[in-house]
Scaffold this active site. Structure first.
Site: not given
Length: 397
Positions: A172-173
């Site tokens: 997700m980063k």
């Protein structure tokens, strides 16, 4: 509502995306754009989050009640909670003034109960792990390479994630996903780890969340505007489902909504299909090049800024940054002002474990208070970066 949530509720939402959002340039269906990353390891599994990957690494390596897990004093809660889930004791070790592991302190902290050591590549700047690798081999300790800040990259010709017995990452980063993490290894087969899938409703939730977030930041152009009607219809249907069958509606892991909480019910789950599709089909070359370019843009613009200094004064070849970290001498008022201006800003390790104080590690406490992080991800527009830089200069200087 925990302390972190109460703190964040005081401020307006950032008007520039803090993490990647889907755009028309996100995907590439050609394999020639694959880059060296944690996925270059021999074995890998897609899970719900980086913290779930840590939990699985600890579980798979046999960490249990009574064991000790060495964790950096500069950390976030999601690095500690998996050890407590295994009923192990977290033991904190120091970091150096350059945000590197303190090998001497690690050596002092090892006891017969030490089962695993977690080391972190802060902000995408890869650590020299040769010493800790040798130490773990000598002591029979499991080394977990925390690549949550460093999905891509190489150091000394070795891919990120390839040194530890296990490596973890947070998809997700680096990708515009709703959920997602990676558990990887070059030496330990991971096929014995059982992961369950999700219901169709959760896959739909993941899909619509990705689309909604892109639209909210003005991405996807005319196509995004055309989808607004579909999103409104979805919200009506979703509300009806939650009302009629609340026990069947999964709200999603807290990691997907920006929280640091740990939910054991999500540990043995795989990445949702929409998020997995993005990770496996994104233009990785674009991610690497854009993040490096954006980081260098900040570095050039903020060199010599009175009252603040870049945490790292250069970007070595092979490193792919998560964010741009800036050390601010007098942080309290600038942090408040930038948050109130809706600038995308956060502090990794803002809430350290109560056991970590100046006596245990002054460097970690100093970083926690003084290091601001600003986004440099691939989906930022040039004018958005220019606006962030302008706000930093006006506020701090």
């Amino acid at each position: 509502m925990n302390a972190e949530a109460r703190h964040n509720a005081r401020y307006p939402n950032a008007i520039v995306p803090m993490s990647p959002v889907l755009s028309s340039a996100t995907l590439s269906l050609t394999r020639d754009k694959r880059q060296t990353s944690i996925l270059s390891c021999q074995y890998s599994r897609e899970v719900t989050s980086g913290r779930a990957a840590i939990a699985l690494a600890l579980e798979n390596s046999g960490v249990q009640k009574g064991d000790e897990v060495l964790i950096p004093a500069f950390h976030c809660e999601s690095m500690i909670s998996p050890a407590r889930w295994r009923e192990a004791t977290p033991v904190f070790f120091r970091v150096t003034p350059k945000a590197e592991i303190d090998l001497d302190d690690i050596t002092r902290k090892i006891t017969p109960r030490t089962k695993a050591i977690i080391v972190t590549h802060y902000f995408g700047f890869l650590q020299d792990l040769s010493g800790i690798r040798t130490l773990c081999d000598e002591k029979g300790i499991v080394l977990i390479e925390d690549c949550a800040h460093a999905f891509f990259g190489t150091r000394d010709g070795k891919p990120v994630g390839s040194i530890g017995d296990y490596a973890i990452a947070s998809s997700m980063k680096f990708f515009p996903c709703y959920d997602g993490g990676i558990l990887a290894s070059n030496s330990v087969p991971l096929n014995t780890i059982n992961l369950t899938g999700f219901s169709t409703l959760f896959h739909l939730k993941s899909f619509f969340n990705i689309i909604e977030r892109a639209i909210s930041f003005g991405r996807l152009g005319w196509f995004g505007r055309a989808l607004k009607a579909l999103i409104s219809f979805k919200q009506l249907i979703w509300g009806y489902i939650k009302k009629k069958r609340p026990q069947h509606v999964s709200q999603g892991p807290s990691a997907s909504d920006g929280g640091y909480g740990f939910e054991s019910s999500w540990v043995h789950s795989s990445t949702s299909k929409p998020s997995s599709f993005i990770v496996n089909n994104a233009d990785q070359k674009r991610i690497v090049e854009a993040r490096r370019k954006n980081y260098l843009r900040y570095l050039e613009a903020l060199k010599g800024l009175q009252g603040a200094t870049p945490l790292f004064d250069n970007l070595p070849e092979g490193y792919v940054p998560l964010v741009f970290p800036l050390y601010v001498k007098n942080p309290v008022q600038p942090f408040e002002s930038l948050k109130q201006k809706a600038v995308p800003i956060w502090r990794f390790g803002e809430y350290l474990d109560p056991a970590v104080d100046e006596t245990l590690d002054p460097n970690s406490v100093d970083f926690s208070n003084h290091v601001f992080q600003f986004p440099c991800h691939q989906e930022l527009k040039e004018e958005e970066i220019d606006w962030i830089i302008q706000q930093i200069k006006e506020t701090i200087q």
